[in-house]
Design a protein around this motif. Structure first.
Motif, PDB file in Angstrom:
ATOM      1  N   ALA A  12     -48.757  15.422 -16.112  1.00  0.00           N
ATOM      2  CA  ALA A  12     -47.528  16.218 -16.049  1.00  0.00           C
ATOM      3  C   ALA A  12     -46.610  15.904 -17.215  1.00  0.00           C
ATOM      4  O   ALA A  12     -45.397  15.771 -17.077  1.00  0.00           O
ATOM      5  CB  ALA A  12     -46.811  15.979 -14.717  1.00  0.00           C
ATOM      6  N   TYR A  17     -46.937  19.986 -17.426  1.00  0.00           N
ATOM      7  CA  TYR A  17     -46.007  20.572 -16.461  1.00  0.00           C
ATOM      8  C   TYR A  17     -45.643  22.005 -16.825  1.00  0.00           C
ATOM      9  O   TYR A  17     -45.508  22.856 -15.955  1.00  0.00           O
ATOM     10  CB  TYR A  17     -44.786  19.688 -16.203  1.00  0.00           C
ATOM     11  N   CYS A  32     -51.268  19.638  -9.675  1.00  0.00           N
ATOM     12  CA  CYS A  32     -51.075  18.827 -10.868  1.00  0.00           C
ATOM     13  C   CYS A  32     -51.166  17.358 -10.469  1.00  0.00           C
ATOM     14  O   CYS A  32     -50.459  16.911  -9.569  1.00  0.00           O
ATOM     15  CB  CYS A  32     -49.732  19.130 -11.522  1.00  0.00           C
ATOM     16  N   LEU A  39     -42.135  12.863 -13.131  1.00  0.00           N
ATOM     17  CA  LEU A  39     -42.813  13.870 -13.941  1.00  0.00           C
ATOM     18  C   LEU A  39     -42.163  13.970 -15.308  1.00  0.00           C
ATOM     19  O   LEU A  39     -41.004  13.608 -15.485  1.00  0.00           O
ATOM     20  CB  LEU A  39     -42.751  15.227 -13.234  1.00  0.00           C
ATOM     21  N   PHE A 105     -41.455  22.346  -9.975  1.00  0.00           N
ATOM     22  CA  PHE A 105     -42.725  22.302  -9.246  1.00  0.00           C
ATOM     23  C   PHE A 105     -42.532  22.872  -7.838  1.00  0.00           C
ATOM     24  O   PHE A 105     -43.317  23.691  -7.379  1.00  0.00           O
ATOM     25  CB  PHE A 105     -43.250  20.869  -9.165  1.00  0.00           C
ATOM     26  N   ARG A 112     -48.156  18.744  -6.143  1.00  0.00           N
ATOM     27  CA  ARG A 112     -48.127  17.544  -6.985  1.00  0.00           C
ATOM     28  C   ARG A 112     -48.934  16.445  -6.313  1.00  0.00           C
ATOM     29  O   ARG A 112     -48.765  16.160  -5.135  1.00  0.00           O
ATOM     30  CB  ARG A 112     -46.673  17.115  -7.110  1.00  0.00           C
TER      31      ARG A 112
END
Length: 128
Positions: A12, A17, A32, A39, A105, A112
């Motif tokens: 990320a 990202y 991810c 992140l 996100f 995640r």
């Protein structure tokens, strides 16, 4: 339990990202994987951004100590560096930016995963 995504992004950082968010915006089911709790990658967490925050504080101190502000009519007496306060400011900037990525996100429904990942071929060999 098996989770299927249209796209799984490894890392990320600034490329990961952005790619994950954009793919989700285009309608893909995206996951991810990132090994760090925050992140944003090295630049955002411990590299460029924190360094620039500390550099800006140092430049402000230099303006005061060198008398560069005198020509603006700003005369400052005794001054010193409060390193703790500088570090708190830097940490707040980093926290704001990393939480912003986490918010994007959530907003874009990117799943995640905290941890490590690797891609294996059907025969179990790692892709190289």
């Amino acid at each position: 339990m098996s989770v299927v995504h249209d796209l799984l992004v490894l890392g990320a950082g600034p490329g990961g990202y952005v790619g994950a968010i954009r793919a989700a915006q285009l309608g893909l089911n995206v996951g991810c994987v990132e090994r760090e709790p925050a992140l944003g990658g090295t630049c955002l967490r411990v590299g460029c951004i924190p360094s620039k925050a500390l550099l800006e504080s140092s430049e402000r101190f230099h303006e005061i100590k060198s008398g560069a502000l005198n020509r603006h009519g700003i005369v400052v007496g005794d001054s010193h560096v409060d390193l703790g306060a500088m570090m708190q400011r830097k940490d707040a900037i980093v926290a704001s930016l990393t939480s912003g990525v986490a918010g994007l996100f959530r907003k874009n429904k990117v799943t995640r995963y905290l941890g490590h990942a690797r891609i294996e071929g059907r025969d179990g060999d790692l892709w190289r």
